[in-house]
Design a protein around this motif. Structure first.
Motif, PDB file in Angstrom:
ATOM      1  N   ARG A 169       2.092   3.739   7.490  1.00  0.00           N
ATOM      2  CA  ARG A 169       0.947   3.163   8.215  1.00  0.00           C
ATOM      3  C   ARG A 169       0.893   3.802   9.587  1.00  0.00           C
ATOM      4  O   ARG A 169       1.794   3.591  10.408  1.00  0.00           O
ATOM      5  CB  ARG A 169       1.113   1.650   8.312  1.00  0.00           C
ATOM      6  CG  ARG A 169      -0.116   0.926   8.858  1.00  0.00           C
ATOM      7  CD  ARG A 169       0.097  -0.582   8.786  1.00  0.00           C
ATOM      8  NE  ARG A 169       0.326  -1.032   7.425  1.00  0.00           N
ATOM      9  CZ  ARG A 169      -0.625  -1.308   6.540  1.00  0.00           C
ATOM     10  NH1 ARG A 169      -1.892  -1.203   6.893  1.00  0.00           N
ATOM     11  NH2 ARG A 169      -0.315  -1.705   5.327  1.00  0.00           N
ATOM     12  N   GLY A 182      -9.066  -1.261   3.941  1.00  0.00           N
ATOM     13  CA  GLY A 182     -10.069  -1.831   3.052  1.00  0.00           C
ATOM     14  C   GLY A 182     -10.828  -0.823   2.222  1.00  0.00           C
ATOM     15  O   GLY A 182     -11.833  -1.170   1.588  1.00  0.00           O
ATOM     16  N   GLN A 183     -10.351   0.400   2.197  1.00  0.00           N
ATOM     17  CA  GLN A 183     -11.079   1.425   1.458  1.00  0.00           C
ATOM     18  C   GLN A 183     -10.231   2.022   0.345  1.00  0.00           C
ATOM     19  O   GLN A 183      -9.071   1.642   0.148  1.00  0.00           O
ATOM     20  CB  GLN A 183     -11.546   2.511   2.429  1.00  0.00           C
ATOM     21  CG  GLN A 183     -12.528   1.983   3.479  1.00  0.00           C
ATOM     22  CD  GLN A 183     -13.146   3.080   4.284  1.00  0.00           C
ATOM     23  OE1 GLN A 183     -13.164   4.250   3.895  1.00  0.00           O
ATOM     24  NE2 GLN A 183     -13.675   2.726   5.443  1.00  0.00           N
ATOM     25  N   GLY A 184     -10.811   2.951  -0.382  1.00  0.00           N
ATOM     26  CA  GLY A 184     -10.122   3.587  -1.496  1.00  0.00           C
ATOM     27  C   GLY A 184      -9.199   4.699  -1.047  1.00  0.00           C
ATOM     28  O   GLY A 184      -8.984   4.913   0.144  1.00  0.00           O
ATOM     29  N   LEU A 185      -8.641   5.380  -2.019  1.00  0.00           N
ATOM     30  CA  LEU A 185      -7.697   6.461  -1.751  1.00  0.00           C
ATOM     31  C   LEU A 185      -8.450   7.782  -1.684  1.00  0.00           C
ATOM     32  O   LEU A 185      -9.162   8.150  -2.611  1.00  0.00           O
ATOM     33  CB  LEU A 185      -6.630   6.528  -2.842  1.00  0.00           C
ATOM     34  CG  LEU A 185      -5.556   5.446  -2.780  1.00  0.00           C
ATOM     35  CD1 LEU A 185      -6.051   4.141  -3.362  1.00  0.00           C
ATOM     36  CD2 LEU A 185      -4.308   5.909  -3.502  1.00  0.00           C
ATOM     37  N   LEU A 200      -0.463   7.826   1.817  1.00  0.00           N
ATOM     38  CA  LEU A 200       0.298   7.601   0.590  1.00  0.00           C
ATOM     39  C   LEU A 200       0.655   8.929  -0.058  1.00  0.00           C
ATOM     40  O   LEU A 200      -0.154   9.856  -0.104  1.00  0.00           O
ATOM     41  CB  LEU A 200      -0.513   6.766  -0.396  1.00  0.00           C
ATOM     42  CG  LEU A 200      -0.700   5.293  -0.017  1.00  0.00           C
ATOM     43  CD1 LEU A 200      -1.910   4.719  -0.716  1.00  0.00           C
ATOM     44  CD2 LEU A 200       0.527   4.487  -0.378  1.00  0.00           C
ATOM     45  N   TYR A 233      -2.482  11.245  -0.146  1.00  0.00           N
ATOM     46  CA  TYR A 233      -3.753  10.542  -0.060  1.00  0.00           C
ATOM     47  C   TYR A 233      -3.815   9.802   1.271  1.00  0.00           C
ATOM     48  O   TYR A 233      -2.797   9.426   1.844  1.00  0.00           O
ATOM     49  CB  TYR A 233      -3.887   9.500  -1.189  1.00  0.00           C
ATOM     50  CG  TYR A 233      -3.945  10.072  -2.582  1.00  0.00           C
ATOM     51  CD1 TYR A 233      -2.779  10.252  -3.322  1.00  0.00           C
ATOM     52  CD2 TYR A 233      -5.164  10.410  -3.166  1.00  0.00           C
ATOM     53  CE1 TYR A 233      -2.832  10.769  -4.612  1.00  0.00           C
ATOM     54  CE2 TYR A 233      -5.226  10.925  -4.460  1.00  0.00           C
ATOM     55  CZ  TYR A 233      -4.052  11.096  -5.162  1.00  0.00           C
ATOM     56  OH  TYR A 233      -4.116  11.602  -6.450  1.00  0.00           O
ATOM     57  N   GLN A 242      -5.613   6.323   2.966  1.00  0.00           N
ATOM     58  CA  GLN A 242      -6.300   5.078   2.645  1.00  0.00           C
ATOM     59  C   GLN A 242      -6.611   4.341   3.937  1.00  0.00           C
ATOM     60  O   GLN A 242      -5.713   3.780   4.574  1.00  0.00           O
ATOM     61  CB  GLN A 242      -5.461   4.194   1.717  1.00  0.00           C
ATOM     62  CG  GLN A 242      -6.212   2.961   1.236  1.00  0.00           C
ATOM     63  CD  GLN A 242      -5.436   2.145   0.219  1.00  0.00           C
ATOM     64  OE1 GLN A 242      -4.208   2.094   0.234  1.00  0.00           O
ATOM     65  NE2 GLN A 242      -6.153   1.490  -0.680  1.00  0.00           N
ATOM     66  N   PHE A 280       3.408   6.202  -6.863  1.00  0.00           N
ATOM     67  CA  PHE A 280       3.143   6.187  -5.431  1.00  0.00           C
ATOM     68  C   PHE A 280       4.345   5.719  -4.622  1.00  0.00           C
ATOM     69  O   PHE A 280       5.128   4.880  -5.063  1.00  0.00           O
ATOM     70  CB  PHE A 280       1.962   5.274  -5.117  1.00  0.00           C
ATOM     71  CG  PHE A 280       0.632   5.899  -5.424  1.00  0.00           C
ATOM     72  CD1 PHE A 280       0.098   5.837  -6.703  1.00  0.00           C
ATOM     73  CD2 PHE A 280      -0.081   6.565  -4.447  1.00  0.00           C
ATOM     74  CE1 PHE A 280      -1.129   6.423  -6.999  1.00  0.00           C
ATOM     75  CE2 PHE A 280      -1.314   7.148  -4.724  1.00  0.00           C
ATOM     76  CZ  PHE A 280      -1.830   7.075  -6.003  1.00  0.00           C
ATOM     77  N   GLY A 281       4.433   6.262  -3.420  1.00  0.00           N
ATOM     78  CA  GLY A 281       5.376   5.752  -2.441  1.00  0.00           C
ATOM     79  C   GLY A 281       4.778   4.555  -1.718  1.00  0.00           C
ATOM     80  O   GLY A 281       3.609   4.207  -1.943  1.00  0.00           O
ATOM     81  N   PRO A 282       5.555   3.933  -0.824  1.00  0.00           N
ATOM     82  CA  PRO A 282       5.083   2.741  -0.119  1.00  0.00           C
ATOM     83  C   PRO A 282       4.088   3.052   0.989  1.00  0.00           C
ATOM     84  O   PRO A 282       3.447   2.138   1.514  1.00  0.00           O
ATOM     85  CB  PRO A 282       6.372   2.151   0.454  1.00  0.00           C
ATOM     86  CG  PRO A 282       7.276   3.325   0.611  1.00  0.00           C
ATOM     87  CD  PRO A 282       6.938   4.270  -0.503  1.00  0.00           C
TER      88      PRO A 282
END
Lengths: 114, 113
Positions: A110, A40-43, A91, A35, A37, A105-107
């Motif tokens: 970024r 500030g938004q969704g997956l 993610l 995924y 992200q 989920f994994g961490p």
């Protein structure tokens, strides 16, 4: 046992460079998801692997994005010729055969494209 | 494909009050509806889920309701505490065809003292 792990945790790259993100699912988990992200938004679903079946690539935003998984193990997400809009947290999640709907989920990685 | 809408985008409640987050989905074939909590800088974690064969499920201070006819489901948190502050995501999937989750856009819940 150990949870889903991802590497690197942070990646800064220059526009135009390729990046490779890694996901190690929980051992024995048959399905793996990627995924995206944005801040500030969704997956946003990218791609889904289930065992040896053909992956569901319907969420990949462009042909610059690709992913591989060998069997039921590690997966890599590759972004070629990165653009600034690729900056986000990526993610990974996995599910088991027994509790197939529950995604762990994994961490995340970024990614910042300068 | 599936489309999930989530409201409100932000929610502020006082400690001890209840919080309600609502989601709607578009695909009548969806049969699995999880809720994830994501604390700042952390990974999403499943807090509760519901399948289409039940209308309500409760786990301590958290409950989820599902209305299949109207295609909406809601998360209810009672007696909110500061540690409930996080972003909450609803999601939907059709587990018969794939376990691919379609997520809502998230609700940022702030519990104030």
């Amino acid at each position: 046992g150990a949870g889903v792990s991802q590497s690197p945790s942070n990646k800064v790259t220059e526009k135009g460079k390729d990046v490779e993100l890694r996901c190690d699912p929980i051992s024995g988990h048959t399905a793996l998801y990627w995924y995206r992200q944005r801040l500030g938004q969704g997956l946003e679903f990218l791609i889904y692997f289930q065992g040896n079946s053909a992956p569901d690539k319907s969420g990949l935003p462009s042909d610059r994005f690709s992913a591989e998984r060998t069997g039921e193990s590690v997966s890599t997400l590759t972004i070629q010729r990165t653009q600034q809009e690729d900056s986000a947290v990526y993610l990974c999640a996995s599910t088991s055969r027994d509790t197939k709907e529950t995604q762990y989920f994994g961490p995340g990685t970024r990614l910042l494209v300068l | 494909g599936e489309n999930v809408e989530q409201h409100p985008s932000t929610l502020s409640v006082q400690e001890g009050d209840s919080a309600v987050i609502k989601c709607t989905y578009s695909d009548s074939a969806s049969n699995y509806f999880p809720w994830y909590k994501q604390e700042l800088g952390k990974r999403p974690q499943l807090i509760i889920d519901i399948r289409s064969n039940v209308g309500e499920k409760k786990d301590q201070r958290i409950a989820v309701t599902l209305n299949k006819t109207a295609k909406h489901f809601s998360l209810h948190i009672t007696e909110t505490q500061p540690e409930d502050s996080a972003v909450y995501f609803c999601a939907a999937s059709n587990t018969g065809t794939a376990s691919k989750l379609t997520f809502g856009t998230g609700t940022r819940l702030q519990v104030t003292l």
